[in-house]
Design a protein around this motif. Structure first.
Motif, PDB file in Angstrom:
ATOM      1  N   MET A 273       0.783  -1.086  -0.116  1.00 36.41           N
ATOM      2  CA  MET A 273      -0.034   0.266   0.006  1.00 36.41           C
ATOM      3  C   MET A 273       0.663   1.371  -0.064  1.00 36.41           C
ATOM      4  SD  MET A 273      -1.155   2.483   2.284  1.00 36.41           S
ATOM      5  CE  MET A 273      -1.111   1.733   3.960  1.00 36.41           C
ATOM      6  N   LEU A 274       1.959   1.182   0.930  1.00 36.11           N
ATOM      7  CA  LEU A 274       2.755   2.492   0.982  1.00 36.11           C
ATOM      8  C   LEU A 274       3.701   2.619  -0.233  1.00 36.11           C
ATOM      9  CD1 LEU A 274       3.847   2.376   4.524  1.00 36.11           C
ATOM     10  CD2 LEU A 274       2.092   3.805   3.747  1.00 36.11           C
ATOM     11  N   ALA A 275       4.180   1.591  -0.758  1.00 38.98           N
ATOM     12  CA  ALA A 275       5.190   1.604  -2.070  1.00 38.98           C
ATOM     13  C   ALA A 275       4.442   1.733  -3.359  1.00 38.98           C
ATOM     14  CB  ALA A 275       5.966   0.293  -2.125  1.00 38.98           C
ATOM     15  N   THR A 276       2.934   1.475  -3.561  1.00 35.33           N
ATOM     16  CA  THR A 276       2.522   1.574  -4.868  1.00 35.33           C
ATOM     17  C   THR A 276       2.691   2.854  -5.380  1.00 35.33           C
ATOM     18  OG1 THR A 276       0.494   0.352  -3.818  1.00 35.33           O
ATOM     19  CG2 THR A 276       0.026   1.938  -5.606  1.00 35.33           C
ATOM     20  N   ASP A 277       2.968   2.979  -6.602  1.00 36.19           N
ATOM     21  CA  ASP A 277       3.396   4.294  -7.437  1.00 36.19           C
ATOM     22  C   ASP A 277       4.562   4.533  -7.156  1.00 36.19           C
ATOM     23  OD1 ASP A 277       0.979   4.138  -9.018  1.00 36.19           O
ATOM     24  OD2 ASP A 277      -0.009   5.122  -7.427  1.00 36.19           O
ATOM     25  N   LEU A 278       5.512   4.113  -6.501  1.00 39.07           N
ATOM     26  CA  LEU A 278       6.771   4.466  -5.912  1.00 39.07           C
ATOM     27  C   LEU A 278       7.775   3.713  -6.406  1.00 39.07           C
ATOM     28  CD1 LEU A 278       6.158   6.177  -2.520  1.00 39.07           C
ATOM     29  CD2 LEU A 278       6.471   7.276  -4.494  1.00 39.07           C
ATOM     30  N   ILE A 279       7.496   2.410  -6.826  1.00 42.55           N
ATOM     31  CA  ILE A 279       8.452   1.321  -7.404  1.00 42.55           C
ATOM     32  C   ILE A 279       9.219   1.681  -8.291  1.00 42.55           C
ATOM     33  CG2 ILE A 279       8.821  -1.124  -7.850  1.00 42.55           C
ATOM     34  CD1 ILE A 279       6.263  -1.851  -6.294  1.00 42.55           C
ATOM     35  N   MET A 280       8.345   2.234  -9.536  1.00 38.56           N
ATOM     36  CA  MET A 280       9.277   3.029 -10.444  1.00 38.56           C
ATOM     37  C   MET A 280       8.525   4.430 -10.539  1.00 38.56           C
ATOM     38  SD  MET A 280      11.315   0.854 -11.797  1.00 38.56           S
ATOM     39  CE  MET A 280      11.518   1.483 -13.506  1.00 38.56           C
TER      40      MET A 280
ATOM     41  N   GLN B 242      12.169  -1.872   5.215  1.00 40.37           N
ATOM     42  CA  GLN B 242      11.401  -2.527   4.162  1.00 40.37           C
ATOM     43  C   GLN B 242      11.075  -1.554   2.968  1.00 40.37           C
ATOM     44  OE1 GLN B 242      12.008  -5.440   5.139  1.00 40.37           O
ATOM     45  NE2 GLN B 242       9.978  -6.077   5.368  1.00 40.37           N
ATOM     46  N   LEU B 243      10.534  -0.481   3.277  1.00 41.83           N
ATOM     47  CA  LEU B 243      10.484   0.474   2.176  1.00 41.83           C
ATOM     48  C   LEU B 243      11.396   0.676   1.089  1.00 41.83           C
ATOM     49  CD1 LEU B 243       8.324   3.302   3.926  1.00 41.83           C
ATOM     50  CD2 LEU B 243       7.362   1.664   2.087  1.00 41.83           C
ATOM     51  N   SER B 244      12.773   0.627   1.658  1.00 42.76           N
ATOM     52  CA  SER B 244      13.947   0.928   0.688  1.00 42.76           C
ATOM     53  C   SER B 244      14.011   0.007  -0.091  1.00 42.76           C
ATOM     54  CB  SER B 244      15.190   1.123   1.586  1.00 42.76           C
ATOM     55  OG  SER B 244      15.320  -0.071   2.298  1.00 42.76           O
ATOM     56  N   LYS B 245      13.625  -1.540   0.067  1.00 45.52           N
ATOM     57  CA  LYS B 245      13.767  -2.622  -0.761  1.00 45.52           C
ATOM     58  C   LYS B 245      12.880  -2.519  -1.980  1.00 45.52           C
ATOM     59  CE  LYS B 245      14.689  -5.831   2.973  1.00 45.52           C
ATOM     60  NZ  LYS B 245      14.253  -6.922   3.804  1.00 45.52           N
ATOM     61  N   ASN B 246      11.664  -1.673  -1.697  1.00 48.12           N
ATOM     62  CA  ASN B 246      10.651  -1.539  -2.821  1.00 48.12           C
ATOM     63  C   ASN B 246      10.370  -0.360  -3.543  1.00 48.12           C
ATOM     64  OD1 ASN B 246       9.258  -4.525  -1.983  1.00 48.12           O
ATOM     65  ND2 ASN B 246       9.330  -3.449  -0.017  1.00 48.12           N
ATOM     66  N   ILE B 247      11.036   0.660  -3.247  1.00 49.97           N
ATOM     67  CA  ILE B 247      11.011   2.063  -3.827  1.00 49.97           C
ATOM     68  C   ILE B 247      12.294   2.199  -4.424  1.00 49.97           C
ATOM     69  CG2 ILE B 247      10.664   4.680  -3.309  1.00 49.97           C
ATOM     70  CD1 ILE B 247       9.411   4.039  -0.931  1.00 49.97           C
ATOM     71  N   ASP B 248      11.995   2.977  -5.806  1.00 49.15           N
ATOM     72  CA  ASP B 248      13.086   3.397  -6.641  1.00 49.15           C
ATOM     73  C   ASP B 248      14.106   4.091  -5.796  1.00 49.15           C
ATOM     74  OD1 ASP B 248      13.838   3.734  -9.734  1.00 49.15           O
ATOM     75  OD2 ASP B 248      14.076   5.584  -8.645  1.00 49.15           O
ATOM     76  N   PRO B 249      15.596   3.840  -5.850  1.00 48.61           N
ATOM     77  CA  PRO B 249      16.513   4.544  -5.258  1.00 48.61           C
ATOM     78  C   PRO B 249      16.345   5.939  -5.280  1.00 48.61           C
ATOM     79  CG  PRO B 249      17.512   2.546  -6.425  1.00 48.61           C
ATOM     80  CD  PRO B 249      16.072   2.666  -6.715  1.00 48.61           C
ATOM     81  N   LEU B 250      16.064   6.236  -6.565  1.00 47.24           N
ATOM     82  CA  LEU B 250      16.127   8.066  -6.644  1.00 47.24           C
ATOM     83  C   LEU B 250      14.923   8.457  -6.107  1.00 47.24           C
ATOM     84  CD1 LEU B 250      17.231   8.427 -10.593  1.00 47.24           C
ATOM     85  CD2 LEU B 250      18.381   8.621  -8.275  1.00 47.24           C
ATOM     86  N   ILE B 251      13.728   7.889  -6.057  1.00 47.62           N
ATOM     87  CA  ILE B 251      12.470   8.154  -5.575  1.00 47.62           C
ATOM     88  C   ILE B 251      12.710   7.952  -3.697  1.00 47.62           C
ATOM     89  CG2 ILE B 251      10.124   7.893  -4.936  1.00 47.62           C
ATOM     90  CD1 ILE B 251       9.781   6.882  -7.941  1.00 47.62           C
ATOM     91  N   PHE B 252      13.353   7.152  -3.279  1.00 48.36           N
ATOM     92  CA  PHE B 252      13.753   6.726  -1.822  1.00 48.36           C
ATOM     93  C   PHE B 252      14.750   7.962  -1.408  1.00 48.36           C
ATOM     94  CE2 PHE B 252      15.453   4.835   1.774  1.00 48.36           C
ATOM     95  CZ  PHE B 252      14.242   4.492   2.456  1.00 48.36           C
ATOM     96  N   LYS B 253      15.638   8.362  -2.073  1.00 50.20           N
ATOM     97  CA  LYS B 253      16.372   9.649  -1.842  1.00 50.20           C
ATOM     98  C   LYS B 253      15.444  11.006  -1.679  1.00 50.20           C
ATOM     99  CE  LYS B 253      20.234  12.563  -3.546  1.00 50.20           C
ATOM    100  NZ  LYS B 253      21.130  12.765  -4.659  1.00 50.20           N
ATOM    101  N   GLU B 254      14.644  11.318  -2.758  1.00 50.81           N
ATOM    102  CA  GLU B 254      13.773  12.254  -2.559  1.00 50.81           C
ATOM    103  C   GLU B 254      12.868  12.247  -1.094  1.00 50.81           C
ATOM    104  OE1 GLU B 254      10.273  14.667  -5.078  1.00 50.81           O
ATOM    105  OE2 GLU B 254      11.764  13.270  -5.776  1.00 50.81           O
ATOM    106  N   PHE B 255      12.434  10.879  -0.767  1.00 44.81           N
ATOM    107  CA  PHE B 255      11.535  10.670   0.356  1.00 44.81           C
ATOM    108  C   PHE B 255      12.283  10.839   1.505  1.00 44.81           C
ATOM    109  CE2 PHE B 255      10.423   7.461   3.673  1.00 44.81           C
ATOM    110  CZ  PHE B 255       9.536   7.970   4.080  1.00 44.81           C
ATOM    111  N   ILE B 256      13.572  10.706   1.562  1.00 45.28           N
ATOM    112  CA  ILE B 256      14.426  10.945   2.879  1.00 45.28           C
ATOM    113  C   ILE B 256      14.587  12.242   2.992  1.00 45.28           C
ATOM    114  CG2 ILE B 256      16.763  10.217   3.717  1.00 45.28           C
ATOM    115  CD1 ILE B 256      15.066   7.947   4.198  1.00 45.28           C
ATOM    116  N   ILE B 257      14.868  12.989   1.927  1.00 42.57           N
ATOM    117  CA  ILE B 257      15.108  14.436   2.138  1.00 42.57           C
ATOM    118  C   ILE B 257      13.771  14.985   2.538  1.00 42.57           C
ATOM    119  CG2 ILE B 257      15.477  16.749   0.902  1.00 42.57           C
ATOM    120  CD1 ILE B 257      17.248  15.110  -0.999  1.00 42.57           C
ATOM    121  N   GLU B 258      12.692  14.799   2.164  1.00 47.65           N
ATOM    122  CA  GLU B 258      11.280  15.476   2.588  1.00 47.65           C
ATOM    123  C   GLU B 258      11.065  15.048   3.765  1.00 47.65           C
ATOM    124  OE1 GLU B 258       9.376  17.527   0.991  1.00 47.65           O
ATOM    125  OE2 GLU B 258      10.893  17.949  -0.848  1.00 47.65           O
TER     126      GLU B 258
END
Length: 357
Positions: free
Chosen positions: A141-148, A330-346
């Motif tokens: 549910m949380l990673a939907t549309d954030l995998i890519m 767990q989220l870091s395994k399923n989210i695109d690395p660039l998107i996860f980087k943006e998520f960490i910053i925000e």
């Protein structure tokens, strides 16, 4: 023969969302598949012959005796396991004996091998089923549309940050349930070893070691553990009433073709279970360090999110408990690395209050 394994093909598909780890998959995926395949192999009589074939003097009784010996038990003579085949004995454990004087060992496990392997496969899947039920699709549910990267990325990113903020310091029970399932995997491996030990009459615990030692001994004096645990030829005694009402005894030799497969199955399982046991012990030590050492959690998250700022990750970890860290990992395994980087910053900006400035 490939048709036998066709039903197992679906089990090889990887789930689009990862909610566990490699060791967890070794249990519910690989071990489950291995045991399922072995269970199918042990029932494939069309490829390895009938499960039992007995040599009898009276051909008219062959079918009856074979059925009787299969549903009851066959036996070997432990004192006749060594010697030269054709001179000292017919086959390991098969030779003339005197009832009441020579000890015999009865074999009845072969009727239950397919059921035992199927039962073991189900036990290996139970922690996985339990975790899927407890996890409830949260990561998906949380990673939907954030995998890519997608057009919905910004919207989903805001929802994820809001969810994480609202549930900060409330995820410990979520992580605890996963750790319980990991512990169940370890307990299951130990229970499976004890189950095999009971199933094979106390011969499983040293089975692999005995096979390795057997290869280094002289052929005339070595006691073949493969033939001792899974004899290819056994004896069976059948009684019936004769024409005059006296009891007739038929002492027959029976061939068990499927034991050629069973001995390979269980020697593989011995080494496989040993590997699982060692890996689980090491993993539990690793998990203990993760729980009690925040510095290790910080290092692991940095390794997982290499493109993200170390300062941002360090600040977030200071604000998080073990459950929050586990959810992030767990989220870091399923989210695109660039998107996860943006998520960490925000997320770091929101937690520090910079976003509102």
């Amino acid at each position: 023969m490939l048709s036998v394994f066709h039903p197992v093909k679906k089990l090889l598909k990887r789930a689009p969302v990862c909610v566990d780890n490699t060791l967890f998959r070794l249990h519910y995926n690989y071990t489950f598949i291995i045991l399922t395949i072995f269970s199918l192999l042990s029932t494939s009589y069309q490829y390895f012959g009938r499960p039992i074939q007995c040599i009898v003097d009276n051909p008219s009784l062959a079918g009856v005796i074979e059925t009787y010996c299969w549903i009851s038990t066959t036996f070997t003579i432990p004192s006749r396991m060594t010697g030269v085949v054709g001179r000292d004995l017919i086959q390991p454990g098969v030779m003339g004996h005197i009832e009441g004087e020579d000890a015999v060992k009865h074999h009845k496990y072969y009727q239950w091998v397919p059921f035992a392997l199927c039962f073991q496969a189900m036990l290996f899947y139970i922690p996985r089923h339990l975790w899927k039920t407890w996890e409830g699709g949260r990561i998906k549910m949380l990673a939907t549309d954030l995998i890519m990267p997608t057009e919905e990325k910004d919207k989903r990113m805001k929802m994820l940050i809001t969810y994480f903020q609202d549930n900060l310091l409330r995820n410990n029970f979520y992580a605890l349930k996963f750790y319980i399932c990991e512990l169940l995997n370890f307990v299951n491996v130990i229970a499976q070893i004890y189950f095999m030990e009971y199933f094979l009459d106390g011969q499983f615990s040293t089975y692999g070691i005995d096979v390795l030692q057997f290869m280094e001994m002289e052929s005339e004096i070595r006691d073949d553990p493969l033939s001792r645990v899974f004899p290819k030829m056994t004896k069976c005694t059948f009684h019936q009433y004769g024409p005059s009402g006296s009891v007739q005894k038929f002492d027959s030799m029976c061939v068990l073709p499927l034991n050629v497969i069973n001995e390979k199955i269980f020697i593989f399982l011995w080494f496989w279970f040993l590997m699982l046991f060692i890996l689980n012990v090491l993993w539990l030590l690793y998990r203990t360090l993760v729980v009690f050492y925040p510095t290790l959690r910080l290092y692991l998250l940095r390794c997982r999110a290499r493109t993200s700022s170390s300062q941002d990750i360090g600040y977030i970890c200071k604000k998080c408990l073990i459950g929050d860290w586990f959810l992030l990992y767990q989220l870091s395994k399923n989210i695109d690395p660039l998107i996860f980087k943006e998520f960490i910053i925000e997320l770091a900006n929101h937690l520090s209050g910079k976003h509102n400035v």
